[in-house]
Design an enzyme around this catalytic site. Structure first.
Site, PDB file in Angstrom:
ATOM      1  N   TYR A 122       0.474   0.021  10.770  1.00  0.00           N
ATOM      2  CA  TYR A 122       0.052  -0.354   9.420  1.00  0.00           C
ATOM      3  C   TYR A 122       1.163  -0.043   8.420  1.00  0.00           C
ATOM      4  O   TYR A 122       1.482  -0.866   7.553  1.00  0.00           O
ATOM      5  CB  TYR A 122      -1.221   0.401   9.050  1.00  0.00           C
ATOM      6  CG  TYR A 122      -1.731   0.100   7.660  1.00  0.00           C
ATOM      7  CD1 TYR A 122      -2.231  -1.159   7.332  1.00  0.00           C
ATOM      8  CD2 TYR A 122      -1.719   1.088   6.664  1.00  0.00           C
ATOM      9  CE1 TYR A 122      -2.701  -1.437   6.054  1.00  0.00           C
ATOM     10  CE2 TYR A 122      -2.191   0.815   5.391  1.00  0.00           C
ATOM     11  CZ  TYR A 122      -2.678  -0.440   5.091  1.00  0.00           C
ATOM     12  OH  TYR A 122      -3.149  -0.707   3.813  1.00  0.00           O
ATOM     13  N   SER A 139       0.843  -1.189   0.000  1.00  0.00           N
ATOM     14  CA  SER A 139       0.000   0.000   0.000  1.00  0.00           C
ATOM     15  C   SER A 139       0.879   1.239   0.000  1.00  0.00           C
ATOM     16  O   SER A 139       2.049   1.185   0.407  1.00  0.00           O
ATOM     17  CB  SER A 139      -0.889   0.004   1.251  1.00  0.00           C
ATOM     18  OG  SER A 139      -1.465   1.267   1.483  1.00  0.00           O
TER      19      SER A 139
END
Length: 328
Positions: free
Chosen positions: A182, A157
């Site tokens: 994350y 990502s």
């Protein structure tokens, strides 16, 4: 041979869908393993591969939910797998290896995003454990079934911009930040592909990617007020974000990385919008976590494709999980 981290003018782009990427492609006789392949962009990835003729194995933490979601697709099978549980990973891999089949594509799509502080296994931070360690162990255990010429695709990502590897405290034992956690996990996905590509033989290649910004169940842990602050939705819950993709578009880059003949002989690179991404310009400052209103980061950070960092992460992952496909 190291592949340059620069675009190759693939002919596809931001708006391309997985079906468009696979138009005219016959994947009959090919087998793909797609984690999380029953929800969001994972479902569209499975759908596109199956419609092109591939047999798709979908490991799922919730097999009943997966079977219901995939019910209208043809050549798809579901088996149980919890990436946060290494015994579950071992069980799935053992069952697959016992079937005697080979694998042509592994797409590590399953993930958790910005969840509350959660511990799994021996106290590991859940996002790093699920998004990276679980996939690392899965690929390592499935390696005997990986066919020559196969591709391994790690769905990362642009969140990798939120944190490099935090070697001083990778499991956030001294204060937890959900977006940094994350970010570290997504950086780990990129580094995993870099070192796997360096280690693999028999023309097996590995890639990582940013699928695009897409509103899917992946954001289930993010409060509504935060989604509003980030400019994703309005007060009524309607999507208002500029530059977001549909799930069909979001699945395109993973499918392209797993199948495109344009990538033959290449590997170890980070992709986005169905092409190899450019490095992030050196004058773009690093960020820590997501900030409301901040511009979307671009390209791939040098720390995420650093071969020394990748080798260090591989050794650390092998130590934690007790498995290494390439151990002598």
């Amino acid at each position: 041979m190291i592949t340059p981290q620069h675009g190759i003018d693939s002919g596809f782009g931001f708006e391309s869908t997985a079906r468009e990427v696979l138009a005219g492609t016959d994947l009959s006789g090919r087998l793909a393993v797609v984690t999380g392949g029953y929800s969001g962009l994972g479902l569209e990835t499975t759908r596109a591969l199956a419609e092109a003729g591939a047999h798709v194995v979908v490991p799922a933490r919730r097999p009943a939910v997966a079977k219901e979601a995939l019910g209208d697709l043809g050549d798809v099978e579901v088996d149980e797998l919890d990436l946060a549980d290494l015994e579950s990973v071992r069980g799935f891999a053992d069952r697959f290896l016992e079937s005697g089949r080979g694998i042509d594509m592994i797409i590590g799509n399953a993930a958790v995003m910005a969840c509350p502080e959660t511990r799994v296994g021996p106290g590991w931070e859940a996002q790093f454990a699920t998004n990276h360690l679980g996939h690392y162990a899965l690929v390592s255990r499935l390696w005997p079934a990986v066919r020559a010429g196969a591709r391994v695709v790690a769905v990362s990502s642009q969140g990798h911009h939120f944190s490099r590897m935090r070697w001083d405290d990778p499991h956030f034992t001294r204060g937890y930040d959900r977006w940094e956690a994350y970010g570290q996990a997504k950086t780990a996905n990129v580094l995993f592909a870099v070192h796997l590509d360096a280690l693999a033989k028999d023309d097996v290649r590995a890639f990582s990617l940013h699928p695009g910004s897409i509103l899917t169940p992946l954001q289930r842990h993010i409060p509504k007020e935060d989604k509003i602050a980030y400019g994703w939705i309005d007060e009524e819950g309607n999507e208002i974000a500029q530059g977001f993709k549909t799930p069909e578009q979001g699945a395109a880059t993973a499918v392209w990385a797993a199948t495109s003949p344009r990538l033959d002989g290449m590997g170890g690179v980070y992709c986005m919008d169905c092409d190899i991404a450019e490095p992030t310009p050196a004058d773009v400052p690093e960020v820590r976590g997501r900030k409301a209103g901040a511009p979307a980061p671009v390209g791939v950070r040098p720390y995420a494709i650093d071969p020394d960092e990748a080798a260090r992460l591989w050794a650390y992952s092998a130590e934690l999980t007790g498995v290494d496909a390439f151990a002598e």
